[in-house]
Design an enzyme around this catalytic site. Structure first.
Site, mmCIF file in Angstrom:
data_model
loop_
_atom_site.group_PDB
_atom_site.id
_atom_site.type_symbol
_atom_site.label_atom_id
_atom_site.label_comp_id
_atom_site.label_asym_id
_atom_site.label_seq_id
_atom_site.Cartn_x
_atom_site.Cartn_y
_atom_site.Cartn_z
ATOM 1 N NE ARG A 51 -3.178 2.632 2.614
ATOM 2 C CZ ARG A 51 -3.284 3.410 3.667
ATOM 3 N NH1 ARG A 51 -2.884 2.993 4.865
ATOM 4 N NH2 ARG A 51 -3.799 4.622 3.578
ATOM 5 C CG ASN A 55 -5.295 3.385 8.696
ATOM 6 O OD1 ASN A 55 -5.421 2.427 7.933
ATOM 7 N ND2 ASN A 55 -4.967 4.592 8.276
ATOM 8 C CE1 TYR A 72 0.016 2.562 13.537
ATOM 9 C CE2 TYR A 72 -1.971 3.688 12.800
ATOM 10 C CZ TYR A 72 -0.716 3.160 12.540
ATOM 11 O OH TYR A 72 -0.193 3.235 11.278
ATOM 12 C CD GLU A 97 -1.762 3.952 8.190
ATOM 13 O OE1 GLU A 97 -1.500 4.357 9.347
ATOM 14 O OE2 GLU A 97 -1.939 4.716 7.231
HETATM 15 C C1 FCB Z 1 -1.406 7.153 10.818
HETATM 16 C C2 FCB Z 1 -0.980 7.705 9.476
HETATM 17 C C3 FCB Z 1 0.368 7.188 9.015
HETATM 18 C C4 FCB Z 1 1.356 7.114 10.147
HETATM 19 C C5 FCB Z 1 0.763 6.361 11.311
HETATM 20 C C6 FCB Z 1 1.699 6.182 12.475
HETATM 21 O O1 FCB Z 1 -2.301 8.024 11.423
HETATM 22 O O2 FCB Z 1 -1.922 7.367 8.509
HETATM 23 O O3 FCB Z 1 0.801 8.025 7.968
HETATM 24 O O4 FCB Z 1 1.785 8.371 10.489
HETATM 25 O O5 FCB Z 1 -0.386 7.006 11.758
#
Ligand code: FCB
Length: 470
Positions: free
Chosen positions: A88, A303, A305, A356
């Site tokens: 990607r 995405n 985290y 992500e």
């Molecule tokens: C996300 C972004 C990516 C990167 C990660 C850690 O929010 O999409 O570009 O910075 O965080």
């Protein structure tokens, strides 16, 4: 060889993935390409922002970044060595249209043409993101995303890419993380273009969704094969306690951050309670906007985290006993599973890709030059386990992209925060696959990885519970 340091797979217990599960890695143009003013590229808002004193830590810029623009062959070789099946990347709008619209810069198109051809030759599927935050500066000068016209320019840009790359790129992501663009770019001002105005941020969010809808139509116009999705950042929100005020605060935060995007996309309306709460700050809509925004998608990119814990008095910054990454983000793999299960039950979703997932940790470099990033390895492993549990629980998850292939320019935090499974020495630009990269490589080749007995059992029990529910 990519799988040194890791011996697989004679373990007693394993976590295994379906054969067609798509294992990928992700990057974004401004974070890795460099060559900020080469071959006719126009200036972007991130060029302008990072060149402005006091915006980025250590005055870092993306001028050179990982120099990926000139190291395409080397980087694809690394991808191949790791064995990723999909990559990607994002396209820099101002490489294609230096002024944001009007004349196309053929040299810019050529770069992505070569990238796509080389990926395909390496048997790696391209997933192209049209917008990962680097708006052409010329469009900022007419108001940027606050100007509705920019959503039409975006659709024209999408059409040009579809025409030139659509014969080889099947999977497209329109916009990366509209919440971050609207809020961090236009409300807190920590990202380009550095605006601090909540009403503007809400209008920007609407125009981003609209741009997504229009680009979806443009991408599909030429190619019946095209698959289109969007990448949303999602932080499940947990209340700090069982107190009704904390629960209410958590529900509200989730609605402002996630539902504000998910409801328009998948239900064709904004959450009514939050709409009322915003009062005069709500965005201006035109009659057909919600139907343009809510077209069927081929996939949803998520995405993930961390989660957010909130109480009545705000976000709780440290949970005792929890591990935190270098971003100060709590490590919460179970919340990842919960999130996937919950949204799949609430919304009628297309297939999901994790577009992500990853972690910033300080790497330890051994005397012999090995990059020993055990924390990142565990982070990836534990999140993949929870993804697998979610799949057994009925979540239609088709693939996973690690953030990131390379250490890179982490926006306002510059080069200090390293997310790569490949280490980049920013003095020499030398790349070294980290231990997590070797581990990921083995996981891909083995369709899974060894696990502890209880991890294995967690997946089995999710499967059993699901078949009981049927
Ligand atoms: C996300 C972004 C990516 C990167 C990660 C850690 O929010 O999409 O570009 O910075 O965080």
């Amino acid at each position: 060889m990519a799988d040194k340091n890791v011996s697989f797979p004679t373990a007693e217990y394993c976590v295994t993935f379906p054969r067609n599960f798509l294992w990928g890695a992700a990057t974004a143009a401004y974070q890795i390409e460099g060559a900020w003013n080469e071959d006719g590229k126009g200036e972007s808002i991130w060029d302008r922002f990072s060149h402005t004193e006091g915006t980025v830590r250590n005055s870092d810029t993306g001028d050179v970044a990982c120099d990926h623009y000139h190291r395409l062959d080397e980087d694809i070789k690394i991808m191949k060595e790791i064995g990723i099946r999909a990559y990607r990347f994002s396209i820099s709008w101002s490489r294609i249209f230096p002024d944001g619209h009007g004349l196309v810069n053929l040299a810019g198109l050529d770069f992505y043409n070569r990238l796509v051809d080389k990926l395909l030759a390496a048997r790696i599927q391209p997933f192209a993101t049209l917008y990962h935050w680097d708006l052409p500066q010329k469009l900022q000068e007419i108001g940027g995303w606050t100007n509705r016209e920019v959503s039409s320019h975006f659709a024209d840009y999408a059409a040009v890419l579809s025409k030139h790359l659509g014969d080889r790129v099947q999977n497209w992501i329109t916009i990366n993380e509209p919440w971050v663009i609207a809020n961090i770019g236009h409300k807190t001002g920590e990202h380009a273009p550095g605006i601090k105005d909540e009403k503007m941020a809400l209008q920007v969010a609407h125009h981003l969704l609209l741009a997504h809808g229009k680009a979806t139509q443009a991408l599909r116009a030429d190619n019946s094969n095209t698959k289109v999705g969007i990448a949303l950042d999602m932080r499940p929100t947990a209340p700090a306690s069982d107190a009704p005020e904390d629960i209410e605060a958590a529900t509200k935060t989730w609605s402002r951050e996630a539902r504000w995007y998910m409801d328009p996309l998948f239900k064709a309306y904004y959450p009514p309670d939050i709409w009322t709460e915003y009062g005069s700050k709500v965005p201006v809509l035109k009659p057909r906007d919600m139907s343009v925004i809510s077209q069927n998608l081929d996939f949803l990119g998520i995405n993930y985290y961390t989660r957010t814990v909130v109480s009545d008095s705000g976000v709780v910054s440290k949970i005792p006993g929890s591990q935190y990454t270098e971003m100060n983000w709590e490590v919460t793999p179970e919340s990842f599973c919960r999130l996937l299960v919950d949204i799949s039950r609430e919304y009628n979703l297309p297939p999901i890709y994790i577009t992500e997932n990853g972690a910033a940790f300080n790497d330890r470099i051994s005397p012999t030059g090995e990059i020993e990033d055990e924390d990142r390895l565990s982070y990836l492993k534990n999140h993949l386990i929870q993804a697998r549990v979610a799949m057994e629980d009925g979540v239609n998850l088709q693939g996973y992209f690690v953030w990131s292939l390379l250490d890179n320019f982490e926006w306002a935090l510059g080069y200090e925060k390293r997310f790569g499974i490949v280490h980049v020495d920013f003095d020499t630009l030398k790349r070294t696959i980290k231990k997590s990269g070797h581990w990921y490589s083995s996981a891909i080749k083995n369709f899974g990885f060894p696990s502890a007995k209880d991890e294995h059992e967690q997946i089995a029990s999710a499967a059993a519970q699901r078949s009981e529910r049927r």
